[in-house]
Design an enzyme around this catalytic site. Structure first.
Site, PDB file in Angstrom:
ATOM      1  N   GLY A   1       0.762  -1.233  -0.033  1.00 54.58           N
ATOM      2  CA  GLY A   1      -0.033   0.090  -0.002  1.00 54.58           C
ATOM      3  C   GLY A   1       0.720   1.189  -0.067  1.00 54.58           C
TER       4      GLY A   1
ATOM      5  N   THR B   1      -6.302  -2.861  -1.763  1.00 50.77           N
ATOM      6  CA  THR B   1      -6.140  -1.316  -2.139  1.00 50.77           C
ATOM      7  C   THR B   1      -4.715  -1.026  -2.700  1.00 50.77           C
ATOM      8  OG1 THR B   1      -5.669  -0.977   0.298  1.00 50.77           O
ATOM      9  CG2 THR B   1      -8.185  -0.640  -0.731  1.00 50.77           C
ATOM     10  N   GLY B   2      -3.638  -1.900  -2.117  1.00 55.76           N
ATOM     11  CA  GLY B   2      -2.263  -1.927  -2.601  1.00 55.76           C
ATOM     12  C   GLY B   2      -2.025  -2.383  -4.014  1.00 55.76           C
TER      13      GLY B   2
ATOM     14  N   ASP C   1      -4.002 -12.907   2.938  1.00 56.80           N
ATOM     15  CA  ASP C   1      -5.014 -11.975   3.650  1.00 56.80           C
ATOM     16  C   ASP C   1      -4.851 -12.077   5.194  1.00 56.80           C
ATOM     17  OD1 ASP C   1      -7.327 -10.991   4.832  1.00 56.80           O
ATOM     18  OD2 ASP C   1      -8.424 -11.257   2.777  1.00 56.80           O
TER      19      ASP C   1
ATOM     20  N   LYS D   1     -13.661  -7.204   9.798  1.00 57.15           N
ATOM     21  CA  LYS D   1     -12.820  -8.310   9.981  1.00 57.15           C
ATOM     22  C   LYS D   1     -11.320  -8.322   9.877  1.00 57.15           C
ATOM     23  CE  LYS D   1     -14.449 -12.238   7.983  1.00 57.15           C
ATOM     24  NZ  LYS D   1     -15.024 -13.168   6.962  1.00 57.15           N
TER      25      LYS D   1
ATOM     26  N   ASN E   1      -4.654 -11.928  14.647  1.00 60.10           N
ATOM     27  CA  ASN E   1      -3.731 -12.712  14.163  1.00 60.10           C
ATOM     28  C   ASN E   1      -2.216 -12.447  14.014  1.00 60.10           C
ATOM     29  OD1 ASN E   1      -5.355 -14.788  13.348  1.00 60.10           O
ATOM     30  ND2 ASN E   1      -6.250 -13.893  11.473  1.00 60.10           N
TER      31      ASN E   1
ATOM     32  N   TYR F   1     -14.395   1.130  10.238  1.00 58.08           N
ATOM     33  CA  TYR F   1     -13.227   1.474  10.403  1.00 58.08           C
ATOM     34  C   TYR F   1     -12.741   2.111  11.766  1.00 58.08           C
ATOM     35  CZ  TYR F   1      -8.567   3.845   8.859  1.00 58.08           C
ATOM     36  OH  TYR F   1      -7.491   4.364   8.717  1.00 58.08           O
TER      37      TYR F   1
ATOM     38  N   THR G   1      -2.433  11.501   5.851  1.00 57.99           N
ATOM     39  CA  THR G   1      -1.057  11.561   5.206  1.00 57.99           C
ATOM     40  C   THR G   1      -0.982  11.498   3.563  1.00 57.99           C
ATOM     41  OG1 THR G   1      -0.014  10.851   7.314  1.00 57.99           O
ATOM     42  CG2 THR G   1       1.253  10.557   5.341  1.00 57.99           C
TER      43      THR G   1
HETATM   44  P1  NAD Z   1      -3.624   1.579   1.537  1.00 57.34           P
HETATM   45  O1  NAD Z   1      -5.178   1.310   1.163  1.00 57.34           O
HETATM   46  O2  NAD Z   1      -2.734   2.460   0.704  1.00 57.34           O
HETATM   47  O3  NAD Z   1      -2.597   0.499   2.212  1.00 57.34           O
HETATM   48  C1  NAD Z   1      -3.404  -0.601   2.823  1.00 57.34           C
HETATM   49  C2  NAD Z   1      -2.709  -1.822   2.508  1.00 57.34           C
HETATM   50  O4  NAD Z   1      -3.241  -2.891   3.213  1.00 57.34           O
HETATM   51  C3  NAD Z   1      -3.089  -2.111   1.102  1.00 57.34           C
HETATM   52  O5  NAD Z   1      -1.721  -2.600   0.263  1.00 57.34           O
HETATM   53  C4  NAD Z   1      -4.019  -3.353   0.961  1.00 57.34           C
HETATM   54  O6  NAD Z   1      -4.159  -4.214  -0.155  1.00 57.34           O
HETATM   55  C5  NAD Z   1      -3.631  -4.168   2.235  1.00 57.34           C
HETATM   56  N1  NAD Z   1      -4.685  -4.878   2.885  1.00 57.34           N
HETATM   57  C6  NAD Z   1      -5.939  -4.363   3.256  1.00 57.34           C
HETATM   58  N2  NAD Z   1      -6.723  -5.367   3.781  1.00 57.34           N
HETATM   59  C7  NAD Z   1      -5.883  -6.299   3.963  1.00 57.34           C
HETATM   60  C8  NAD Z   1      -5.793  -7.838   4.384  1.00 57.34           C
HETATM   61  N3  NAD Z   1      -7.196  -8.040   4.917  1.00 57.34           N
HETATM   62  N4  NAD Z   1      -4.962  -8.445   4.364  1.00 57.34           N
HETATM   63  C9  NAD Z   1      -3.969  -8.110   3.808  1.00 57.34           C
HETATM   64  N5  NAD Z   1      -3.704  -6.838   3.127  1.00 57.34           N
HETATM   65  C10 NAD Z   1      -4.597  -6.094   3.290  1.00 57.34           C
HETATM   66  O7  NAD Z   1      -3.574   2.578   2.815  1.00 57.34           O
HETATM   67  P2  NAD Z   1      -2.462   3.639   3.522  1.00 57.34           P
HETATM   68  O8  NAD Z   1      -2.738   4.791   3.600  1.00 57.34           O
HETATM   69  O9  NAD Z   1      -1.094   2.997   3.108  1.00 57.34           O
HETATM   70  O10 NAD Z   1      -2.683   3.032   5.311  1.00 57.34           O
HETATM   71  C11 NAD Z   1      -1.850   1.890   5.827  1.00 57.34           C
HETATM   72  C12 NAD Z   1      -2.391   1.893   7.181  1.00 57.34           C
HETATM   73  O11 NAD Z   1      -2.142   3.307   7.896  1.00 57.34           O
HETATM   74  C13 NAD Z   1      -3.868   1.492   7.510  1.00 57.34           C
HETATM   75  O12 NAD Z   1      -3.940   0.594   8.418  1.00 57.34           O
HETATM   76  C14 NAD Z   1      -4.575   2.694   7.740  1.00 57.34           C
HETATM   77  O13 NAD Z   1      -5.471   2.613   8.434  1.00 57.34           O
HETATM   78  C15 NAD Z   1      -3.386   3.434   8.497  1.00 57.34           C
HETATM   79  N6  NAD Z   1      -3.704   5.024   8.333  1.00 57.34           N
HETATM   80  C16 NAD Z   1      -3.554   5.713   7.375  1.00 57.34           C
HETATM   81  C17 NAD Z   1      -3.572   7.170   7.095  1.00 57.34           C
HETATM   82  C18 NAD Z   1      -3.132   7.992   6.079  1.00 57.34           C
HETATM   83  O14 NAD Z   1      -3.417   9.209   5.987  1.00 57.34           O
HETATM   84  N7  NAD Z   1      -2.315   7.370   5.118  1.00 57.34           N
HETATM   85  C19 NAD Z   1      -4.148   7.761   8.456  1.00 57.34           C
HETATM   86  C20 NAD Z   1      -4.672   6.968   9.424  1.00 57.34           C
HETATM   87  C21 NAD Z   1      -4.112   5.584   9.515  1.00 57.34           C
END
Ligand code: NAD
Ligand code: UDP
Length: 307
Positions: free
Chosen positions: A10, A35-36, A56, A89, A97, A143, A173
């Site tokens: 991601g 989403t990655g 997953d 979930k 996990n 969320y 961010t």
């Molecule tokens: P993103 O959507 O780009 O990245 C999330 C990644 O998690 C993706 O690669 C997706 O494929 C993977 N993913 C989702 N569900 C999954 C699952 N069940 N099993 C395995 N992989 C899974 O989002 P991001 O901005 O990079 O956010 C990363 C983390 O930081 C998240 O936990 C998010 O809640 C947290 N966060 C981000 C922000 C921000 O502003 N970017 C703010 C607050 C919290």
């Protein structure tokens, strides 16, 4: 150090992995690619210190490691609301996990929490002592409540099993490698402007957010993992802007004809958000170095290169 980074394909996860690899550490990335994107990590495929497993996190997995960085979860409201039951979930079972995995290795565990645990806050700025104002049954609760129960699980693993945990509460961010269709405000406004489409402002645009450039955030995460502070610890840039201000700044930078179109405000959209980062300053000696002007220029250049 052998690091497991969940959500490593991601936006944030892939930048974190780059820094860990730069530091000479080993990284195993776990991601289910919802989403990655493979594009975010493909430059590492030839590197012997890097490994990728498509998996997953709602399913248990056995691996060896010294550190677990648990970022797996969609972060954009549009993305996490597509399949809200899966989001809950991922937050609960996924964190459960990955905590189990950390415990079996006696590894330190960092959880990527969020400013969304404060919900639609009644106070500003938000410090870590604020308990939040979350609608438990709204469209964002998959969320918000998911992240809240995940924080609770982390602390129960700490109290029950003495697992070393670190909780970072990340505020908005932005930066290169956000997906074009991610749906969050900075990438939306930049892509819309670059493509000469209308800039979509939700509600009257007077709601505020505070925007942190990705490099600053990653530095904060690295310091959090190495510090002795379990957290929770706010990581974000306290520079606060209304969404109208952000739209004007981006439009002026891209300098095109894009017009603004006002759309209905999504349910429970927080009216204000600004981190109090006193704890991060004190415990980590950290504060953001990049202002919005610089961060947006770097991000606009990235989107110009991919659109
Ligand atoms: P993103 O959507 O780009 O990245 C999330 C990644 O998690 C993706 O690669 C997706 O494929 C993977 N993913 C989702 N569900 C999954 C699952 N069940 N099993 C395995 N992989 C899974 O989002 P991001 O901005 O990079 O956010 C990363 C983390 O930081 C998240 O936990 C998010 O809640 C947290 N966060 C981000 C922000 C921000 O502003 N970017 C703010 C607050 C919290
Ligand atoms: N927003 C907007 N237009 C968009 C996307 C988002 O006006 O195209 C607004 C959204 O309603 C919210 C703010 O921008 O008030 C930040 O939204 P985002 O989805 O980036 O993250 P949030 O902080 O709400 O999780």
């Amino acid at each position: 150090m052998k690091n497991i980074v969940t959500g490593g394909a991601g936006f944030l996860g892939s930048h974190l992995i780059d820094k860990l690899i730069e530091r000479g550490e080993k990284v195993l990335c776990i991601d289910n690619l919802t989403t990655g994107s493979i594009n975010n990590i493909s430059h590492l495929f030839e590197n012997d210190s890097f490994e990728f497993i498509e998996h997953d996190v709602i399913n248990p997995i056995k691996l060896s490691c010294d550190r677990v960085w648990h970022l797996a979860c969609p972060a954009s409201p549009i993305q996490y609301q597509k399949n809200p039951i899966k989001t809950t979930k991922t937050s609960f079972l996924g964190t459960y996990n990955m905590l189990g995995l950390a415990l079996s290795n006696k590894a330190r565990f960092l959880f990527a929490s969020t400013s969304e645990v404060y919900g639609d806050p009644e106070i500003s700025p938000q410090d870590e002592g604020y308990k939040g104002s979350v609608n438990t049954i709204g469209t964002r609760s998959c969320y918000d409540e998911g992240k809240r129960v995940a924080e609770s699980l982390c602390f129960d693993y700490f109290r029950t099993h003495n697992l070393e945990i670190r909780i970072a509460r990340i505020f908005n961010t932005y930066g290169p490698r956000m997906a074009k269709n991610d749906g969050r405000v900075v990438s939306n406004f930049i892509c819309q402007s670059l493509m000469n489409e209308s800039i979509t402002i939700f509600g009257n645009g007077n709601q505020t957010r505070s925007f942190c450039y990705v490099d600053d955030l990653i530095e904060g995460l690295l310091l959090t993992m190495e510090s002795s502070c379990t957290g929770p610890i706010n990581l974000g840039n306290p520079n606060e802007f209304t969404i109208n201000e952000l739209a004007n700044i981006i439009k002026n930078k891209i300098n095109n004809e894009a017009n603004f179109i006002y759309k209905i405000l999504p349910d429970d959209d927080p009216k204000q958000r600004k981190p109090d980062i006193s704890r991060a300053k004190k415990e980590l000696n950290w504060e953001p170095m990049n202002n919005l002007d610089k961060g947006l220029d770097l991000t606009i250049n990235y989107f110009k290169s991919i659109i």
